[in-house]
Design a protein around this motif. Structure first.
Motif, PDB file in Angstrom:
ATOM      1  N   ARG A 605       0.907  -1.334   0.027  1.00 49.87           N
ATOM      2  CA  ARG A 605       0.036   0.044   0.057  1.00 49.87           C
ATOM      3  C   ARG A 605       0.852   1.227   0.138  1.00 49.87           C
ATOM      4  NH1 ARG A 605      -2.564  -1.290   5.406  1.00 49.87           N
ATOM      5  NH2 ARG A 605      -0.734  -1.717   5.739  1.00 49.87           N
ATOM      6  N   ARG A 606       2.101   1.145   0.197  1.00 49.46           N
ATOM      7  CA  ARG A 606       2.929   2.152   0.169  1.00 49.46           C
ATOM      8  C   ARG A 606       4.484   1.934  -0.619  1.00 49.46           C
ATOM      9  NH1 ARG A 606       4.250   3.489   6.246  1.00 49.46           N
ATOM     10  NH2 ARG A 606       4.395   0.963   6.454  1.00 49.46           N
ATOM     11  N   LEU A 607       3.892   2.245  -2.138  1.00 54.91           N
ATOM     12  CA  LEU A 607       4.810   1.983  -2.925  1.00 54.91           C
ATOM     13  C   LEU A 607       5.077   3.247  -3.759  1.00 54.91           C
ATOM     14  CD1 LEU A 607       4.467  -1.557  -4.293  1.00 54.91           C
ATOM     15  CD2 LEU A 607       6.116  -0.971  -3.011  1.00 54.91           C
ATOM     16  N   ALA A 608       6.385   3.616  -3.960  1.00 51.21           N
ATOM     17  CA  ALA A 608       6.554   4.909  -5.157  1.00 51.21           C
ATOM     18  C   ALA A 608       7.375   4.394  -6.218  1.00 51.21           C
ATOM     19  CB  ALA A 608       7.067   5.910  -4.067  1.00 51.21           C
ATOM     20  N   VAL A 609       7.531   4.856  -7.264  1.00 52.32           N
ATOM     21  CA  VAL A 609       8.359   4.653  -8.320  1.00 52.32           C
ATOM     22  C   VAL A 609       9.032   6.013  -8.552  1.00 52.32           C
ATOM     23  CG1 VAL A 609       6.572   5.207 -10.358  1.00 52.32           C
ATOM     24  CG2 VAL A 609       8.591   3.590 -10.492  1.00 52.32           C
ATOM     25  N   MET A 610      10.231   5.654  -8.981  1.00 54.80           N
ATOM     26  CA  MET A 610      11.285   6.976  -9.206  1.00 54.80           C
ATOM     27  C   MET A 610      12.256   6.575 -10.258  1.00 54.80           C
ATOM     28  SD  MET A 610      13.349   9.246  -6.546  1.00 54.80           S
ATOM     29  CE  MET A 610      14.235  10.695  -6.915  1.00 54.80           C
ATOM     30  N   GLY A 611      12.688   7.490 -11.094  1.00 56.49           N
ATOM     31  CA  GLY A 611      13.927   7.282 -11.891  1.00 56.49           C
ATOM     32  C   GLY A 611      14.261   8.534 -12.804  1.00 56.49           C
ATOM     33  N   ARG A 612      15.409   8.487 -13.393  1.00 60.26           N
ATOM     34  CA  ARG A 612      16.271   9.559 -14.082  1.00 60.26           C
ATOM     35  C   ARG A 612      16.687   9.085 -15.454  1.00 60.26           C
ATOM     36  NH1 ARG A 612      20.353  12.548 -15.974  1.00 60.26           N
ATOM     37  NH2 ARG A 612      21.475  10.685 -15.822  1.00 60.26           N
ATOM     38  N   ASP A 628      -2.600   1.390 -10.396  1.00 59.08           N
ATOM     39  CA  ASP A 628      -3.005   1.059  -8.960  1.00 59.08           C
ATOM     40  C   ASP A 628      -1.834   0.635  -8.325  1.00 59.08           C
ATOM     41  OD1 ASP A 628      -5.832   1.996  -9.490  1.00 59.08           O
ATOM     42  OD2 ASP A 628      -5.954  -0.034 -10.604  1.00 59.08           O
ATOM     43  N   LEU A 629      -0.636   0.644  -8.787  1.00 63.73           N
ATOM     44  CA  LEU A 629       0.479  -0.197  -8.197  1.00 63.73           C
ATOM     45  C   LEU A 629       0.993   0.938  -7.197  1.00 63.73           C
ATOM     46  CD1 LEU A 629       2.300  -2.526  -7.529  1.00 63.73           C
ATOM     47  CD2 LEU A 629       3.671  -2.175  -9.813  1.00 63.73           C
ATOM     48  N   PHE A 630       1.423   2.105  -7.513  1.00 60.75           N
ATOM     49  CA  PHE A 630       2.085   3.109  -6.993  1.00 60.75           C
ATOM     50  C   PHE A 630       1.184   4.309  -6.455  1.00 60.75           C
ATOM     51  CE2 PHE A 630       5.037   0.948 -10.203  1.00 60.75           C
ATOM     52  CZ  PHE A 630       5.940   0.642  -9.387  1.00 60.75           C
ATOM     53  N   ARG A 631       1.613   4.534  -5.215  1.00 58.12           N
ATOM     54  CA  ARG A 631       0.970   5.991  -4.583  1.00 58.12           C
ATOM     55  C   ARG A 631       1.531   7.343  -5.260  1.00 58.12           C
ATOM     56  NH1 ARG A 631      -0.414   4.789   1.195  1.00 58.12           N
ATOM     57  NH2 ARG A 631      -0.406   6.909   1.231  1.00 58.12           N
ATOM     58  N   THR A 632       2.682   7.310  -5.866  1.00 58.35           N
ATOM     59  CA  THR A 632       3.257   8.326  -6.246  1.00 58.35           C
ATOM     60  C   THR A 632       4.483   8.042  -7.090  1.00 58.35           C
ATOM     61  OG1 THR A 632       3.994  10.838  -5.869  1.00 58.35           O
ATOM     62  CG2 THR A 632       4.948   8.848  -4.350  1.00 58.35           C
ATOM     63  N   GLY A 633       4.775   9.062  -8.026  1.00 55.58           N
ATOM     64  CA  GLY A 633       6.058   8.957  -8.556  1.00 55.58           C
ATOM     65  C   GLY A 633       6.907  10.208  -8.889  1.00 55.58           C
ATOM     66  N   VAL A 634       8.095   9.932  -9.108  1.00 57.35           N
ATOM     67  CA  VAL A 634       8.917  11.219  -9.497  1.00 57.35           C
ATOM     68  C   VAL A 634       9.910  10.984 -10.851  1.00 57.35           C
ATOM     69  CG1 VAL A 634      10.878  12.572  -8.446  1.00 57.35           C
ATOM     70  CG2 VAL A 634       9.358  11.682  -6.969  1.00 57.35           C
ATOM     71  N   ALA A 635       9.443  11.541 -11.864  1.00 60.76           N
ATOM     72  CA  ALA A 635       9.984  11.396 -12.813  1.00 60.76           C
ATOM     73  C   ALA A 635      11.272  12.596 -13.182  1.00 60.76           C
ATOM     74  CB  ALA A 635       9.144  11.437 -13.957  1.00 60.76           C
ATOM     75  N   LEU A 688       5.653  14.069  -9.352  1.00 61.95           N
ATOM     76  CA  LEU A 688       6.468  15.152  -9.380  1.00 61.95           C
ATOM     77  C   LEU A 688       7.687  15.164 -10.524  1.00 61.95           C
ATOM     78  CD1 LEU A 688       8.234  17.727  -8.284  1.00 61.95           C
ATOM     79  CD2 LEU A 688       9.277  16.078  -6.884  1.00 61.95           C
ATOM     80  N   ALA A 689       7.833  16.102 -11.563  1.00 61.55           N
ATOM     81  CA  ALA A 689       8.637  15.893 -12.670  1.00 61.55           C
ATOM     82  C   ALA A 689       9.987  16.827 -12.274  1.00 61.55           C
ATOM     83  CB  ALA A 689       8.057  16.314 -13.765  1.00 61.55           C
ATOM     84  N   VAL A 690      11.067  16.502 -12.775  1.00 64.20           N
ATOM     85  CA  VAL A 690      12.359  17.263 -12.242  1.00 64.20           C
ATOM     86  C   VAL A 690      13.019  17.303 -13.757  1.00 64.20           C
ATOM     87  CG1 VAL A 690      14.179  17.820 -10.830  1.00 64.20           C
ATOM     88  CG2 VAL A 690      12.199  16.506  -9.713  1.00 64.20           C
ATOM     89  N   HIS A 691      13.624  18.676 -14.024  1.00 62.77           N
ATOM     90  CA  HIS A 691      14.345  18.513 -15.323  1.00 62.77           C
ATOM     91  C   HIS A 691      15.229  19.846 -15.315  1.00 62.77           C
ATOM     92  CE1 HIS A 691      13.172  16.546 -18.967  1.00 62.77           C
ATOM     93  NE2 HIS A 691      14.162  17.143 -19.326  1.00 62.77           N
ATOM     94  N   GLY A 692      16.515  19.513 -15.797  1.00 58.65           N
ATOM     95  CA  GLY A 692      17.573  20.468 -16.061  1.00 58.65           C
ATOM     96  C   GLY A 692      17.072  21.578 -17.246  1.00 58.65           C
TER      97      GLY A 692
END
Length: 752
Positions: A605-612, A628-635, A688-692
């Motif tokens: 119930r508390r999975l997040a996904v993130m990557g660069r 429905d797998l991840f509660r949030t993501g940071v791309a 959340l998206a992050v970019h240079g």
């Protein structure tokens, strides 16, 4: 999406006399670096990496970010006195000390972006000047030195000359003089929304579909209506500026080019060229110039090998016709043509990751990647054992140390000697011994004047990157390098990860490393961040990552998997995600999350996904394919729509990306189906998206359009743009902002 620009090769074997003359790079002088600079104070936790040694092997030039930006420093291997040589705000990327000790050449990234320039400075900090890439918008890259230190090779990006933009250049061409130009194809900054691939046509002024001509031998098309594409050209430049630059080779529409070595007599040059997945080593005869030998080589580290002292053997790190990269010995005749090809050292289940030749050409450092951990060997090379012309070189050479029997020598091919010519010597690894390492991963190996005292850059799960001296196998941390206690100040010790081996739903074994947050009970499922690396060909390694340390300090576990497409598991695994295989790679992310849930480590119930980079693409894809797998993501710096990515990225990256993902026209439907933006209606989780801001590899618009589409559907979505950064975040303040923002975002959504 990863890439390293700046290394052409040539597409054929004949010089092209019709090529218009080129302008050679000219030095641009700068003030000495010994003057006072307005620089930020020292940071407590820092790293040191990318060492290069002087001729004695007792002084090291290296990159260090102790002032918040990767700068050029020097220091002794056994003393505390480190000196800052360049305090400019531009991050330093590569370093190379000249063999005669008079100069240190290095590459910087002005403004933190993707374009780079090559400079040099004397070891005392005086005489700093730009050798190539000084013009606004230009780009240049560092190659090897001549063995006498009189010149350094550089690669310069320039527009193709000539009035016929459809003319093809098949090989290296002669040097000349002529008009200089911009470092990008005309009109790059005002792209019309159509894809541009190096060597392939783009649209004209009026929007129309991209037409695809017949492909050349290396897979790049040439069309009569294409704009003048980028040309990468290589030169030997005298840092003193006394001698004019000497032209070596050039390729129109090139993806990459780097001069990796020159023979002692100057007759031959070793070049690495080609897009990723299709790299080649070229031997170029400098007097013509003309390509005399071509051998496929592995991706990864661009320093692929070097010549033996007599120029008759070429040592290469290659995965030619095999699953894992090995050490190859290529026999050359007097004109530089291939006369034999032998596997000199190989492993059955792992690849040769780093190869560095001694300065005398008689020994080498071999770093093997054994399931993510480095195994370093010092090897003595032998080219003097003569075999009869009719006897294939098939036996393991005598003298191999007992602990290196897995580094066996076998014959891949051996051509008979020409009539009237004596049989060529058979190259082999005469002896090899292991070097104990204090940390898990070697990132760079540097031979010194003493073959038993190399300098290496190391990283490990318990420390930040540092530089070590290994005299007679005794690992000694250089006093000015990062300290173990710098890695994790206070009461938060670094976490040593454990290897994991998930299995994909189609039965393919995967890999990865799991980091358990301190203080959590063994049987308690934890909130977990699935972090995805870039590439796709990168590999997760057990090294200290400040981002992971930040997340672990918030009570969040981290699982860093290697899904299909990652390196370190063989060529078949790298290629398993090509084209439509990308759908399986997206499913791999879900299968990896399921693996750690079923193992009782992660709370479902508390999975997040993130990557660069490519991991940023996989993050967006995972959020819409498995909503429905991840509660949030940071791309971070990810591609959201392949059509806009191909239209916006640098053409040399587009050429490599087409091999990995699909051609922007021929595979338009596939790329549409693989694009997360076209499944945005499935998105459920905040993102959340992050970019240079200066990223031209994956333009910031890729993050902007995904965030905009999410917001239009009433979802929570934010974009963090980092100033003065490109595709890689190099400045300490920006990296800190990124880590804290991402950790705050995830912690708030996984709490409770």
């Amino acid at each position: 999406m990863r890439g390293t620009q700046g290394e052409p090769g040539t597409g054929g074997t004949e010089p092209v006399s019709s090529r218009a003359p080129l302008a050679a790079p000219a030095p641009a002088f700068l003030p000495d670096a010994t003057a006072a600079h307005d620089v930020p104070p020292l940071v407590t936790a820092h790293g040191c990496w990318y060492p290069s040694v002087d001729p004695s092997g007792r002084q090291v030039a290296f990159i260090c970010d102790r002032r918040g930006v990767p700068h050029l420093w020097t220091g002794p291997v056994d003393g505390d006195a480190a000196h800052l040589l360049d305090a400019d705000p531009d991050p330093v990327v590569e370093v190379s000390w000249s063999p005669d000790g008079r100069w240190i050449a290095y590459t910087t990234a002005p403004g933190g972006g993707e374009l780079t320039r090559v400079l040099c400075v004397r070891p005392d900090g005086t005489g700093r000047r730009v050798l190539a890439g000084a013009e606004p918008g230009s780009s240049a890259h560092l190659g090897c030195w001549r063995h006498d230190g009189s010149a350094v090779a550089v690669t310069v990006a320039e527009p193709s000359p000539g009035t016929d933009p459809g003319a093809s250049e098949a090989g290296p061409v002669r040097a000349g003089t002529g008009m200089p130009g911009a470092s990008r194809p005309p009109g790059w900054d005002a792209r019309d929304g159509h894809a541009v691939l190096l060597g392939g046509p783009s649209s004209g002024a009026a929007p129309r579909p991209l037409t695809v001509p017949e492909e050349t031998a290396d897979g790049a098309g040439t069309g009569v209506d294409e704009p003048v594409p980028l040309t990468l050209s290589t030169y030997l430049v005298d840092p003193e500026g006394v001698s004019a630059p000497v032209f070596l080779a050039s390729e129109r529409g090139a993806a990459t080019l780097r001069v990796c070595d020159l023979s002692r007599d100057g007759r031959l040059a070793l070049l690495r060229r080609g897009p990723r997945g299709r790299r080649e080593a070229l031997v170029v005869r400098t007097r013509d110039p003309r390509v005399t030998c071509t051998v496929p080589v592995a991706d990864g580290d661009p320093w692929i090998g070097g010549f033996a002292p007599d120029g008759r053997t070429l040592w290469l790190r290659s995965d030619h016709g095999r699953e894992y990269a090995a050490l190859y010995a290529v026999r050359l005749d007097a004109d530089g043509r291939q006369s034999g090809l032998t596997v000199a050292a190989e492993r059955a289940d792992c690849g040769l990751e780093l190869l560095a030749m001694d300065r005398d050409g008689r020994g080498a450092l071999l770093s093997w990647n054994v399931r993510g951990v480095s195994d370093l060997r010092i090897a003595a090379l032998d080219t003097a054992t003569t075999a009869p012309a009719d006897e294939p070189a098939t036996n393991t050479p005598t003298g191999i140390a007992a602990d290196t029997v897995s580094d066996r020598t076998t014959a891949h091919a051996h051509a008979p000697a020409a009539a009237g010519e004596p049989a060529p010597p058979r190259a082999a690894v005469r002896s090899s011994r292991a070097v104990p390492l204090p940390h898990e991963v070697v990132t760079r190996v540097v031979p010194t004047a003493d073959p038993d005292a190399p300098v290496v850059a190391l990283s490990g799960s318990q420390r930040r990157p540092g530089v070590w001296w290994l005299p007679q196998g005794t690992p000694l941390r250089t006093p000015w390098s990062s300290r173990d206690e710098d890695a994790a100040p206070g009461d938060r010790p670094p976490v040593r990860p454990v290897p994991m081996r998930p299995t994909a739903r189609d039965g393919l074994p995967l890999g990865g490393w799991y980091y358990r947050a301190p203080g959590r009970a063994p049987g308690e499922p934890a909130p977990c961040v699935v972090h995805l690396h870039g590439g796709p060909e990168e590999q997760e390694r057990p090294v200290f990552d400040p981002l992971y340390h930040e997340l672990l300090g918030r009570g969040l576990d981290v699982f860093a998997p290697d899904v299909r497409g990652s390196s370190g598991y063989g060529r078949s695994f790298v290629d398993a995600d090509l084209g439509a295989g990308r759908f399986a790679a997206i499913d791999d992310v879900a299968d990896c999350a399921a693996h750690v849930v079923l193992a009782g480590l992660a709370d479902p119930r508390r999975l997040a996904v993130m990557g660069r980079s490519y991991g940023g693409y996989l993050t967006m894809a995972s959020l819409v394919w498995h909503p429905d797998l991840f509660r949030t993501g940071v791309a971070v710096c990810g591609m959201s729509d392949f059509a806009t990515f191909f239209a916006g990225t640098e053409p040399w990256i587009a050429r490599s990306a087409a091999h990995k993902y699909g051609h922007p026209e021929r595979d338009r439907d596939l790329l549409h189906a693989l694009s997360p933006l076209h499944r945005i209606e499935a998105l459920r989780a905040p993102v959340l998206a992050v970019h240079g801001e200066h990223d031209t590899n994956v333009p910031p618009g890729e993050s902007e359009q995904f965030v905009r589409a999410a917001r239009e559907r009433g979802l929570e979505a934010e974009l963090l743009v980092l100033r003065h950064e490109g595709h890689d975040f190099r400045r300490a303040d920006n990296r800190r902002l990124f880590r804290r923002t991402a950790a705050d975002w995830i912690q708030r959504r996984l709490a409770g």
